[in-house]
Each structure stands twice: as C-alpha cells, then as structure tokens.
Design an enzyme around this catalytic site. Sequence first.
Site, PDB file in Angstrom:
ATOM      1  N   THR A   1       0.700  -1.123   0.011  1.00  0.00           N
ATOM      2  CA  THR A   1      -0.034  -0.061  -0.012  1.00  0.00           C
ATOM      3  C   THR A   1       1.105   1.305   0.116  1.00  0.00           C
ATOM      4  O   THR A   1       1.862   1.248   0.562  1.00  0.00           O
ATOM      5  CB  THR A   1      -1.048  -0.030   1.267  1.00  0.00           C
TER       6      THR A   1
ATOM      7  N   PHE B   1       1.122   5.189   0.678  1.00  0.00           N
ATOM      8  CA  PHE B   1       0.451   6.497   1.413  1.00  0.00           C
ATOM      9  C   PHE B   1       0.999   7.656   1.174  1.00  0.00           C
ATOM     10  O   PHE B   1       2.170   7.908   0.658  1.00  0.00           O
ATOM     11  CB  PHE B   1       0.686   6.228   3.100  1.00  0.00           C
TER      12      PHE B   1
END
Length: 356
Positions: free
Chosen positions: A255, A257
Amino acid sequence: MRELEELRREIDELDRKLLEIINKRAQIVLQIRNWKIKNNYPIFDPSREKELLERLVKENQGPLDEKAIIGIFKTIMSYLRALEKDIEVLYLGPEGSFTHQAAVKFFGEGVKFKPLLLVEDIFKSLEEGSEYAVVPIENSLEGTVGSTMDLLAITTKKVIGEVYLDVRHSLISSEDSMNKVKRVYSHPQALAQCKRWLRQNLPNVQEIPTSSTSFAAKIVKEEKESAAIASNFAAEVFGLNILAENIQDSWNNKTRFLVLGKDIPKPTGKDKTSIIFSVKHQAGALYRALRPLHDFGLNMTLIQSRPVPAKPFEYRFFIDFQGHIWDEKVSQALERVKEECIDFKILGSYPEANDF
C-alpha cells in the site's frame, strides 16, 4: 566471566559517550529551531531527512544493516525534532491501523499521532489548521483510493511525502495457542487475503468481519478464544501475542500512502510530482495533455481517472511522474500541460520513497 564483565564495562562507556553525543546534537537542534523561527522556515523538512538517512546508509560499514540504521536514526531525529516543536500527525485510524504504521515509519515515534476514522475528517482537520496527515492512496491489489483522490482535488494542502508499506498479515490474540482459537476477526479484505491459510490451519473457526484490522485487534484484546488477522504493529500496540506470521496468500501486497502538509520540500534529485486535471471532450485531448511529459523525458508512474462530482460522465485525471516542480524541464512541461486542460492543479512535489 571476567571477559564478559570487561565487555559490559566497555558497552557502559560507549553508552555514556552516546548519551553525551545525542545531547550535544539536541543542543544544536535547539539552535536550529531558533534560526527556523527567525526565518519562518518549516520545522519538518522531509528532503533534508532523506538526504541525511541516505548518507548514513552509504557510510555505514556494518554489522548493522540498512534497515537498522534508518530505524535508529529516524527515531533519534524524531525525538529531537520534538524539541523544536510538538508535531501532531493525523492518520486514518483506529490506532494500530496500517496507516498508523505508515505514519510512524515516515515521521518516527517522537511525534503525537491522532487517529480519525474517515478520510473526509482528516482533510477537514487539515483545512482547519492541523499541519500533517497520512492517508492511503493506492494498493497493489485493490487499486487506488477514490475518496482520497477526490479530496486531494479540493484541498489547499500539499503532498510532501510518500510511504510504501508491505501488507503482512499475522494471527494475533490474547491467547497463547492457536488451539484455543474459535473465532477470527478482521476486515473482509484481510479475511479474503488469508483464505487459503485459514482453510489449511483453522478450518473450523468462525470468521467475523469487522470495520478494520486494528478494530479486530482491539476486540480480541478483551475476548477469550478469539484472534484477529492484523499486523505485527497492531499486536505491539495492543499488547497481543503473535500466533502466526505472514499468513497472507499473496506476497505482492503493498500500500502506498501520501503525507500531507503545508510546504513543498526542496528538490533532492530523486523526487516525484503529483498533479490532477481535466480536459475537454475532444478526440485526442488526453493525449495532448500528456504529450509534454513524454517530450521532456518525464517518467509517468501513475495515471488514474476519477468522476467529477456533480458532473456526470466528466472525469479528472490523477497523474504521478518523476521530477520536481522546481526543475526547469518539469516547469516547462507543466506549462504546456496546462494549455490543454480545463482545470489543472499541482498537488505536490516530494522525495520519492526508496522502498517500493
């Protein structure tokens, strides 16, 4: 035994010297704080910290590895930065979430972290005066986070950094053995991502979906005969036992960010820029808008379309490319991009993360 005592005395002396050096560094940090206040310079400078960490990694001769060097010095810098100013960082909660882990990875442990449960609340708090925030923007398996992109289009804040995080799931519990587990809590995505492992190792447990992996960890802290699928970070935050690690079916789950703040960091030589724009409904309009990136040799790393709210079948395009807006070729390319757009916004330029 005498040899051990001598080695321990040597460590004690080194620790004393380390303490003296760290406090001397702290005194210099306080002098820097006064200069920054006088010259209205931002307290947190991600480009400077990246340069420092990269230099230390390059100069390191072991036996500590790169990860250890970065972790130790980021922690030191984080706590010493707190001498300059108490920094509050918002993140998508609850406590123990992957976004919380990403925020700690970027800022270090020496800042105040505040969880908010909605991305909308994070952007609202930023507009009301909060300085920094960390929000998810894309996942290698699930794609981009639409709500974050929509709010980036209207915020006055800038993207000042990025963090990549490997999504690694563990089975965590207040119990000390998997044999005692009858219920497993987690977010539906995490349960799905660990389906094969659950079928092989806990085929008879009840799977209970929750709003987040960290909320699952919070539940099992108080509930017997239960476990959560969450991160090792969540286990540490809630004081839970790790019964099994890396139970995800796929190892390619990352992921990304974004870190939000007020001021665009200065160039480091390895940067990324994010923009968002819309074009006319004409043949070749998007091609013409993107052509300048090619013409100036700028490598595009992400393109994603998002519907424009309240305008059916109209779209914005979220673009990432390598380079900094202060670079001459980037500024020239963006001037040509803007000529082809109905609306255009620079979201930020920031140091490119190394660990993706």
